[in-house]
Design an enzyme around this catalytic site. Structure first.
Site, PDB file in Angstrom:
ATOM      1  N   ARG A  23       4.347  10.895  11.606  1.00  0.00           N
ATOM      2  CA  ARG A  23       3.923   9.575  12.078  1.00  0.00           C
ATOM      3  C   ARG A  23       5.100   8.595  12.066  1.00  0.00           C
ATOM      4  O   ARG A  23       5.291   7.805  12.995  1.00  0.00           O
ATOM      5  CB  ARG A  23       2.777   9.053  11.198  1.00  0.00           C
ATOM      6  CG  ARG A  23       2.077   7.830  11.768  1.00  0.00           C
ATOM      7  CD  ARG A  23       1.006   7.273  10.835  1.00  0.00           C
ATOM      8  NE  ARG A  23      -0.015   8.229  10.516  1.00  0.00           N
ATOM      9  CZ  ARG A  23      -0.263   8.691   9.287  1.00  0.00           C
ATOM     10  NH1 ARG A  23       0.437   8.270   8.263  1.00  0.00           N
ATOM     11  NH2 ARG A  23      -1.215   9.571   9.076  1.00  0.00           N
ATOM     12  N   HIS A  27       6.671   6.689  15.284  1.00  0.00           N
ATOM     13  CA  HIS A  27       6.822   5.232  15.339  1.00  0.00           C
ATOM     14  C   HIS A  27       8.278   4.847  15.584  1.00  0.00           C
ATOM     15  O   HIS A  27       8.566   3.929  16.348  1.00  0.00           O
ATOM     16  CB  HIS A  27       6.333   4.602  14.034  1.00  0.00           C
ATOM     17  CG  HIS A  27       4.851   4.567  13.919  1.00  0.00           C
ATOM     18  ND1 HIS A  27       4.179   3.797  13.012  1.00  0.00           N
ATOM     19  CD2 HIS A  27       3.897   5.214  14.615  1.00  0.00           C
ATOM     20  CE1 HIS A  27       2.868   3.973  13.154  1.00  0.00           C
ATOM     21  NE2 HIS A  27       2.679   4.829  14.118  1.00  0.00           N
ATOM     22  N   ASP A  35      16.154   5.874  16.278  1.00  0.00           N
ATOM     23  CA  ASP A  35      17.379   5.340  15.665  1.00  0.00           C
ATOM     24  C   ASP A  35      17.137   4.862  14.238  1.00  0.00           C
ATOM     25  O   ASP A  35      17.932   4.085  13.688  1.00  0.00           O
ATOM     26  CB  ASP A  35      17.935   4.184  16.510  1.00  0.00           C
ATOM     27  CG  ASP A  35      17.069   2.940  16.443  1.00  0.00           C
ATOM     28  OD1 ASP A  35      15.902   3.042  15.984  1.00  0.00           O
ATOM     29  OD2 ASP A  35      17.538   1.851  16.829  1.00  0.00           O
ATOM     30  N   SER A  37      15.231   2.753  13.134  1.00  0.00           N
ATOM     31  CA  SER A  37      14.949   1.316  12.971  1.00  0.00           C
ATOM     32  C   SER A  37      13.690   1.116  12.130  1.00  0.00           C
ATOM     33  O   SER A  37      13.547   0.100  11.455  1.00  0.00           O
ATOM     34  CB  SER A  37      14.817   0.626  14.327  1.00  0.00           C
ATOM     35  OG  SER A  37      13.893   1.303  15.151  1.00  0.00           O
ATOM     36  N   ASN A  55      -0.263   0.946   6.141  1.00  0.00           N
ATOM     37  CA  ASN A  55       0.021   1.250   4.737  1.00  0.00           C
ATOM     38  C   ASN A  55       0.191   2.761   4.488  1.00  0.00           C
ATOM     39  O   ASN A  55       1.021   3.163   3.694  1.00  0.00           O
ATOM     40  CB  ASN A  55      -1.145   0.669   3.916  1.00  0.00           C
ATOM     41  CG  ASN A  55      -1.083   1.052   2.467  1.00  0.00           C
ATOM     42  OD1 ASN A  55      -1.503   2.123   2.095  1.00  0.00           O
ATOM     43  ND2 ASN A  55      -0.518   0.165   1.661  1.00  0.00           N
ATOM     44  N   PRO A 123       1.611   2.994  20.556  1.00  0.00           N
ATOM     45  CA  PRO A 123       0.262   3.118  21.097  1.00  0.00           C
ATOM     46  C   PRO A 123      -0.790   2.904  20.004  1.00  0.00           C
ATOM     47  O   PRO A 123      -0.653   3.425  18.900  1.00  0.00           O
ATOM     48  CB  PRO A 123       0.209   4.554  21.630  1.00  0.00           C
ATOM     49  CG  PRO A 123       1.592   5.065  21.609  1.00  0.00           C
ATOM     50  CD  PRO A 123       2.424   4.200  20.736  1.00  0.00           C
ATOM     51  N   HIS A 153      -2.636  15.270  14.733  1.00  0.00           N
ATOM     52  CA  HIS A 153      -3.818  14.830  13.982  1.00  0.00           C
ATOM     53  C   HIS A 153      -4.567  16.013  13.353  1.00  0.00           C
ATOM     54  O   HIS A 153      -5.523  15.802  12.617  1.00  0.00           O
ATOM     55  CB  HIS A 153      -4.752  14.011  14.884  1.00  0.00           C
ATOM     56  CG  HIS A 153      -4.224  12.631  15.142  1.00  0.00           C
ATOM     57  ND1 HIS A 153      -4.780  11.752  16.044  1.00  0.00           N
ATOM     58  CD2 HIS A 153      -3.164  11.962  14.599  1.00  0.00           C
ATOM     59  CE1 HIS A 153      -4.096  10.619  16.049  1.00  0.00           C
ATOM     60  NE2 HIS A 153      -3.113  10.720  15.187  1.00  0.00           N
ATOM     61  N   THR A 154      -4.121  17.229  13.625  1.00  0.00           N
ATOM     62  CA  THR A 154      -4.684  18.397  12.917  1.00  0.00           C
ATOM     63  C   THR A 154      -4.478  18.272  11.413  1.00  0.00           C
ATOM     64  O   THR A 154      -5.218  18.858  10.622  1.00  0.00           O
ATOM     65  CB  THR A 154      -4.064  19.724  13.417  1.00  0.00           C
ATOM     66  OG1 THR A 154      -4.624  20.802  12.671  1.00  0.00           O
ATOM     67  CG2 THR A 154      -2.556  19.778  13.253  1.00  0.00           C
TER      68      THR A 154
HETATM   69  C1  NAG Z   1      -8.117  -4.113   1.864  1.00  0.00           C
HETATM   70  O1  NAG Z   1      -9.064  -5.151   1.995  1.00  0.00           O
HETATM   71  C2  NAG Z   1      -8.995  -6.112   0.949  1.00  0.00           C
HETATM   72  C3  NAG Z   1     -10.175  -7.057   1.107  1.00  0.00           C
HETATM   73  O2  NAG Z   1     -10.331  -7.456   2.446  1.00  0.00           O
HETATM   74  C4  NAG Z   1      -7.641  -6.811   1.019  1.00  0.00           C
HETATM   75  O3  NAG Z   1      -7.532  -7.750  -0.009  1.00  0.00           O
HETATM   76  C5  NAG Z   1      -6.541  -5.774   0.868  1.00  0.00           C
HETATM   77  O4  NAG Z   1      -5.266  -6.369   1.036  1.00  0.00           O
HETATM   78  C6  NAG Z   1      -6.695  -4.667   1.888  1.00  0.00           C
HETATM   79  N1  NAG Z   1      -5.744  -3.623   1.590  1.00  0.00           N
HETATM   80  C7  NAG Z   1      -4.995  -3.046   2.535  1.00  0.00           C
HETATM   81  C8  NAG Z   1      -4.100  -1.954   2.062  1.00  0.00           C
HETATM   82  O5  NAG Z   1      -5.049  -3.351   3.717  1.00  0.00           O
HETATM   83  C1  NAG Z   2       3.243  -0.063  -0.011  1.00  0.00           C
HETATM   84  C2  NAG Z   2       1.824  -0.477  -0.133  1.00  0.00           C
HETATM   85  O1  NAG Z   2       1.411  -1.533   0.299  1.00  0.00           O
HETATM   86  N1  NAG Z   2       1.027   0.403  -0.722  1.00  0.00           N
HETATM   87  C3  NAG Z   2      -0.392   0.192  -0.929  1.00  0.00           C
HETATM   88  C4  NAG Z   2      -1.191   1.007   0.060  1.00  0.00           C
HETATM   89  O2  NAG Z   2      -2.559   0.930  -0.238  1.00  0.00           O
HETATM   90  C5  NAG Z   2      -2.891   1.435  -1.523  1.00  0.00           C
HETATM   91  C6  NAG Z   2      -4.396   1.465  -1.662  1.00  0.00           C
HETATM   92  O3  NAG Z   2      -5.011   0.455  -0.911  1.00  0.00           O
HETATM   93  C7  NAG Z   2      -2.239   0.537  -2.565  1.00  0.00           C
HETATM   94  O4  NAG Z   2      -2.546   1.035  -3.856  1.00  0.00           O
HETATM   95  C8  NAG Z   2      -0.754   0.579  -2.350  1.00  0.00           C
HETATM   96  O5  NAG Z   2      -0.119  -0.311  -3.235  1.00  0.00           O
END
Ligand code: NAG
Ligand code: NAG
Ligand code: NAG
Ligand code: NAG
Ligand code: NAG
Length: 291
Positions: A23, A27, A35, A37, A55, A123, A153-154
């Site tokens: 992934r 990206h 490169d 980036s 994340n 995308p 996606h497998t």
């Molecule tokens: C998940 O949702 C909660 C509540 O909306 C938010 O505070 C949190 O930052 C979110 N976490 C991620 C990893 O997006």
């Molecule tokens: C780098 C980062 O933001 N990691 C978070 C990804 O989401 C998990 C679970 O929601 C967090 O525990 C990580 O800190």
């Protein structure tokens, strides 16, 4: 006795690393070419591509930074971060029993990373077939590449909030009656019951190829034909006659055929707008440009 759960745990981690690396490589290549980036940290100038990536993708960065540090000890200034990302993706797929392919090397690293470019050019999982194909063609890839690269996606995993509008709120009316009609109704009901009980759940992990997400195989394509593709961008692949024909042929063929076409498309993706010669640099650290 204790060995089996440990082996399974190691496999889950290894497959997760492979999915993350593919992934991240994807990206990277879709924004300013392959490169590295995507690996750059934000600087005082604003947010970087990294800040736009989901994340789930972020976990791979520390691993790549470690690989780079080891390489710099052995042969400083030779292997670019962009090549490391391409090679690590290939090796991770090979380690979990997927195809192996020769990766052309010689990519140089870019010096610019801008969050908005990632938002504009990668995308989206909500895209329909027309928009997906347009996005791939803009990078010199074709319909076949779209179908075969989606096969990654497998081994994919996702969070509920990446697709819950397909379960709860497809037209904007809301409620369980408002599911995406292109998603198998039984599968959607099952996801609502067992995985994504609330539309905003952003922590529960959902397998993109349920029952087979630890195996690099063709069952992802069979899932598409059962209308069980998780993202709209997965489901979109059977809405176009030519793409659907490709999906049908690979779904019933031996894995070797999928391995060949996937590898070929990974090589093509890995050559998008690469920097060579005097362009770019060989970064000393993947997260920061050379000073
Ligand atoms: C998940 O949702 C909660 C509540 O909306 C938010 O505070 C949190 O930052 C979110 N976490 C991620 C990893 O997006
Ligand atoms: C780098 C980062 O933001 N990691 C978070 C990804 O989401 C998990 C679970 O929601 C967090 O525990 C990580 O800190
Ligand atoms: C890049 O950013 C990450 C996360 O903020 C941080 O942990 C890491 O140390 C940074 N790397 C460099 C070289 O500054
Ligand atoms: C695909 O989605 C775009 C909006 O993103 C829309 O304009 C277009 O009409 C859609 N195409 C088809 C064939 O549904
Ligand atoms: C459903 O989607 C509509 C339009 O996108 C939005 O306004 C509404 O808040 C959503 N409802 C829920 C329950 O998320």
């Amino acid at each position: 006795m204790a060995a089996a759960p440990l082996v399974l745990a190691v496999l889950v981690v290894t497959v997760g690393v492979a999915a993350t690396l593919i992934r991240t490589h994807f990206h990277d290549c879709f924004v300013r070419g392959c490169d590295a980036s995507v690996l750059l940290n934000a600087t005082g100038g604003g947010e970087a591509e990294k800040d736009a990536t989901p994340n789930l993708t972020l976990r791979g960065f520390a691993f790549l930074d470690r690989v780079k540090a080891l390489l710099e000890q052995e042969c400083p200034g030779v292997v670019s971060c962009a090549d490391i990302l391409a090679l690590a993706s290939r090796d991770a797929v090979g380690v979990i029993g997927g195809p192996f392919w020769r990766v052309p090397t010689g990519r140089r690293d870019g010096r610019v990373s801008i969050k908005q470019e990632a938002l504009d050019q990668i995308p989206a999982p909500t895209m329909n077939f027309t928009d997906l194909l347009t996005s791939f063609r803009a990078k010199g890839l074709d319909l076949a590449d779209l179908v075969w690269l989606s096969g990654a996606h497998t081994i994919g995993i996702s969070h509920c909030n990446s697709f819950t509008e397909r379960l709860y709120n497809f037209t904007g009316r809301g409620g369980p009656g408002d599911a995406d009609p292109s998603l198998d109704a039984e599968y959607a009901a099952n996801l609502r019951r067992t995985k994504c009980a609330t539309p905003t759940d952003n922590t529960t992990i959902v397998e993109m190829d349920p029952g087979s997400f630890l195996t690099f195989d063709t069952s992802y394509y069979r899932g598409l034909l059962k209308r069980r593709g998780l993202f709209q961008s997965d489901a979109a692949l059977i809405t176009d006659a030519a793409a659907r024909a490709d999906v049908e042929s690979v779904a019933k063929g031996p894995s070797e055929v999928f391995f060949q076409v996937f590898a070929r498309s990974m090589v093509r993706m890995g050559m998008i707008e690469v920097k060579t010669g005097g362009e770019g640099e060989i970064r000393r650290h993947c997260a920061i440009v050379n000073s």
